[in-house]
Design a protein around this motif. Structure first.
Motif, mmCIF file in Angstrom:
data_model
loop_
_atom_site.group_PDB
_atom_site.id
_atom_site.type_symbol
_atom_site.label_atom_id
_atom_site.label_comp_id
_atom_site.label_asym_id
_atom_site.label_seq_id
_atom_site.Cartn_x
_atom_site.Cartn_y
_atom_site.Cartn_z
ATOM 1 N N VAL A 1 -10.751 -4.258 -19.332
ATOM 2 C CA VAL A 1 -10.176 -3.058 -20.039
ATOM 3 C C VAL A 1 -11.038 -2.454 -21.113
ATOM 4 C CG1 VAL A 1 -8.221 -2.794 -21.646
ATOM 5 C CG2 VAL A 1 -7.806 -4.175 -19.640
ATOM 6 N N VAL B 1 -16.991 2.845 -6.563
ATOM 7 C CA VAL B 1 -16.040 2.016 -7.708
ATOM 8 C C VAL B 1 -16.662 0.803 -7.945
ATOM 9 C CG1 VAL B 1 -13.833 1.199 -7.582
ATOM 10 C CG2 VAL B 1 -13.940 3.292 -6.423
ATOM 11 N N SER B 2 -16.542 0.433 -9.449
ATOM 12 C CA SER B 2 -16.757 -0.918 -10.073
ATOM 13 C C SER B 2 -15.595 -1.311 -10.720
ATOM 14 C CB SER B 2 -17.970 -0.741 -10.360
ATOM 15 O OG SER B 2 -18.273 -0.132 -11.499
ATOM 16 N N ARG B 3 -15.304 -2.338 -10.417
ATOM 17 C CA ARG B 3 -14.314 -2.971 -11.577
ATOM 18 C C ARG B 3 -14.610 -3.110 -12.814
ATOM 19 N NH1 ARG B 3 -9.882 -7.642 -10.515
ATOM 20 N NH2 ARG B 3 -9.062 -7.531 -12.663
ATOM 21 N N LYS B 4 -13.996 -2.650 -14.039
ATOM 22 C CA LYS B 4 -14.550 -2.938 -15.295
ATOM 23 C C LYS B 4 -13.454 -3.707 -15.963
ATOM 24 C CE LYS B 4 -16.816 1.605 -15.771
ATOM 25 N NZ LYS B 4 -16.545 3.036 -16.317
ATOM 26 N N ALA C 1 -13.409 -0.160 -19.741
ATOM 27 C CA ALA C 1 -12.860 1.124 -19.365
ATOM 28 C C ALA C 1 -12.526 1.944 -20.362
ATOM 29 C CB ALA C 1 -11.565 0.821 -18.455
#
Lengths: 237, 534
Positions: free
Chosen positions: B295, B290-293, B298
């Motif tokens: 908006v 998981v890696s935060r992107k 995404a």
């Protein structure tokens, strides 16, 4: 939490929702009952801002869905009657997509995905493409994606359709938990027994018009909800 | 029972003439007639006309040389190629992927009837594709040679044998495709690679066929003797059309045998293939990946996921991404000689003119990248997801535009760099060879999104309709071609005597950038509003 004032929506000459007003407070599970084509889905879609309406006002936590749609949508989650999700993504990718949109940080989302996927026994399927999911699995994924960002208001259209008895039970518990935590839930259903047992308040809509609303006791009196519903339907036929 | 199934199969085959899948409703009578007339025109006048012209060029020469058999061999080969290439994937999908397979197999219907009914439509498809070659060829043959009963009988049997051979080959290839498909994992990419290989093969055959046929006709006697000596059955096969009875007998029996073998294979394996599920191993869920992107990232990731998951989308809207580097490589291989000719003065063409033509070519090929045009329509029934999420509709449209630009810019830069390296123009033209196509790419991406929003189709039943048969895609691609055509029109014709190529190209660059900026501003305001109300 949710105020619907004089909502009216027409499709050509057909009045789908006719001057409907409702007020849903924090902590309430509000059931929405009506025959097929009564205007339930149109109302729910209007509330979440994916259906324009002709007149009236919808406020979520004091903010208008027309004027501040993005702000309103940050507070709510929506589960449609037929959860058409992105077939080209895996379940895990979809949940991460939703997490990215809501800005959930990496550690928190991992825990939340693990928690809810575990509750719905979907963990082992999250690596599979959504295209391979059954209707019930898609429904579970839609529920997880709705709960993952901890919305204040959850709007659901026939949420129990396709869910197995265990998952239905889990969802009911989650709904109660959400409302006990100060959230609110507005959902439509045809299963009157569920509405009777689960809802704090209920609204009955017929041919676009609100025919009765209030607490469960106010609506049904000494009768069962089914009897009340059938009588109202007969009166409005 | 079989009659009912065949009737259903025919209704399905001709469904597109009476049912409009884009609007999800029955066509009007006028619409149905128009569709049939259009189809008839395309098959009889356009394609049939093409093969009539080809037959007229070959038949008299081979008849004069006494080599009618070679004529029938050549025509037969072309018809088999047309028929098999045209119907192999249809065979696979109509036999094994039919939506009603489950329904029919759950009913008390013998499997052989289901297979037979499905095969009827396969035969008709093969007949259609090979018929456009065979029927004009036979008519030309009858018109060229003296009448005889045996030649009429021979030609009828010849058409029957060829169409049955097409049928058998399509079925067997369809069966092989089905067998492979059951075992495949990365179907999208493999389908794209195979399709690209087919397209390349088609163009190689198409561009070389004229030369090969010409050589064969010119040296008919030599090649004829060689074929007769080395491959006598080929000679015998060609004589079917002449009505040579031993050939008729041998190939009638041979075709019947092939038919029987094919029937046995399909009947025995149909059920196991039709009800099998692909060998997709269950991927282990890895929640750690998981890696935060942001908006926007995404949304862009979502667009790319859709793109790479659909062979139709990749092939129809991303073909330019493969063609641009191919053009660059072609320029490196073939362009050097042309550049030398220009610089040595042997070719009377200024380097400015060549630059304009190169820019036009690049823009023309770039029009084959049109992912934005069907993108809004492709949201289809999942549109509610984006609409119910707290995202600005402008970000959604930006993500769609960005994907097209990402698919365009790297191959575009490569192609432009190759052209500049070969042509060695001055710095101004070099810059324009990079800048003008880049601006054009921007315009195409913005225009595709705008037109896609103007005319969305969210109720499609198959994604091929928004991808291939929608107005936005039509306008985006043909609009791109027309706009590319305006570049030489303005630079080489209208403003030729008024200003230099550099200046006219610079002017065009400004016009393109301004148009793109205007359209983008419109999209950011009105377009975003339109998207939220779809």
């Amino acid at each position: 939490m949710l105020i619907i004032n004089n909502l009216t929506k027409t499709f050509g000459e057909k009045v789908a929702v006719d001057n409907l007003s409702l007020h849903i407070r924090p902590g309430e599970i509000y059931g929405f009952i009506g025959h097929n084509g009564a205007g339930k889905t149109t109302t729910l879609r209007s509330v979440v801002g994916i259906q324009s309406f002709d007149s009236g006002e919808i406020l979520i936590d004091g903010k208008s869905i027309k004027e501040q749609p993005t702000e309103c949508k940050k507070m709510l989650a929506y589960i449609p009657d037929n959860p058409d999700l992105y077939d080209f993504m895996t379940g895990n990718k979809y949940l991460n997509f939703i997490s990215d949109i809501f800005g959930i940080d990496t550690g928190e989302r991992k825990d939340l995905i693990q928690k809810y996927a575990g509750i719905f026994e979907l963990t082992s399927d999250l690596g599979q493409p959504i295209a391979s999911y059954s209707h019930g699995m898609k429904q579970k994924l839609a529920v997880i994606s709705a709960w993952i960002h901890n919305p204040k208001l959850v709007i659901m259209d026939e949420p129990f359709v396709g869910l197995d008895p265990k998952s239905s039970h889990t969802l009911k518990e989650m709904m109660r938990e959400k409302c006990d935590g100060g959230g609110a839930i507005f959902f439509s259903t045809h299963v009157l027994e569920v509405a009777e047992k689960l809802c704090d308040k209920v609204a009955i809509i017929s041919h676009g018009k609100l025919v009765r609303s209030g607490t469960m006791d106010e609506v049904r009196g000494d009768e069962s909800l089914e009897q009340v519903f059938l009588e109202l339907e007969a009166d409005n036929a | 029972m079989l009659k009912i199934l065949i009737k259903k199969q025919m209704a399905e085959l001709f469904r597109s003439y009476v049912y409009d899948p884009k609007r999800n409703r029955t066509r009007s009578k006028a619409g149905t007639v128009a569709m049939l007339v259009l189809f008839g025109f395309l098959m009889i006048v356009v394609i049939g006309g093409m093969f009539t012209a080809m037959s007229l060029a070959i038949c008299p020469a081979l008849y004069m040389a006494g080599m009618n058999w070679l004529y029938f061999d050549l025509i037969g080969l072309i018809a088999v190629l047309m028929g098999v290439l045209g119907s192999v994937f249809t065979t696979f999908s109509s036999l094994y992927l039919a939506k009603d397979n489950d329904l029919l197999l759950s009913m008390p219907i013998p499997v052989k009837y289901i297979v037979a009914a499905r095969l009827t439509s396969v035969y008709l498809m093969g007949l259609l594709y090979s018929g456009v070659v065979l029927i004009p060829a036979v008519i030309v043959y009858w018109a060229t040679t003296p009448f005889s009963v045996m030649s009429v009988v021979g030609c009828v049997v010849y058409v029957l044998v060829i169409t049955l051979l097409v049928f058998v080959l399509s079925c067997l290839l369809g069966w092989v495709v089905a067998k492979i498909s059951v075992k495949l994992k990365n179907k999208s990419f493999i389908t794209v690679i195979l399709s690209l290989a087919f397209i390349a093969l088609y163009y190689v055959l198409y561009f070389n066929a004229q030369t090969l046929i010409g050589q064969l006709v010119e040296n008919a006697a030599v090649y004829g003797e060689k074929i007769k000596g080395a491959a006598y059955p080929v000679y015998l096969f060609g004589r079917i059309g002449e009505g040579y009875w031993p050939s008729l007998l041998i190939f009638a029996v041979f075709t019947a045998l092939l038919l029987a073998i094919m029937w046995i294979i399909l009947k025995r394996t149909f059920l196991s293939i039709a009800i099998s599920t692909s060998a997709v191993s269950k991927k282990k869920t890895d929640l750690r990946q998981v890696s935060r992107k942001s908006v926007f990232s995404a949304l862009l990731g979502k667009e790319f996921s859709k793109f790479v998951s659909s062979p139709n989308y990749m092939l129809n809207c991303g073909l330019g991404s493969v063609m641009l580097p191919a053009l660059g490589i072609l320029a490196l291989i073939k362009g050097r000689d042309l550049a030398d000719l220009i610089y040595s003065g042997e070719v009377q063409m200024s380097i400015g003119t060549v630059a304009v033509l190169v820019i036009t070519g690049i823009c023309w090929i770039m029009s084959a990248i049109d992912t934005t045009a069907p993108s809004v329509s492709l949201e289809g029934r999942t549109l509610w997801v984006l609409q119910s999420l707290p995202v600005n509709p402008k970000s959604v449209l930006d993500a769609k535009i960005s994907m097209q630009l990402i698919l365009t810019f790297p191959p575009l830069v490569f192609c432009s760099a190759c052209c500049v390296a070969v042509m060695r123009p001055g710095w101004a033209l070099s810059l324009l060879i990079f800048a003008l196509p880049a601006a054009f790419a921007l315009l195409l991406a913005v225009f595709g999104t705008w037109i896609g929003l103007k005319s969305p189709n969210l109720n499609w039943t198959n994604e091929i309709y928004p991808i291939k048969q929608s107005l936005p895609v039509f306008f985006s691609m043909f609009g791109g071609w027309i706009c590319a055509g305006i570049i030489p029109l303005v630079s080489l014709l209208l403003l030729r005597n008024v200003m230099s190529c550099e200046l006219s190209l610079l002017m065009l660059l400004c016009v393109i950038l301004l148009t793109a900026a205007f359209l983008y501003a419109h999209l950011a305001n009105k377009g975003a509003e339109t998207f939220s109300k779809l």
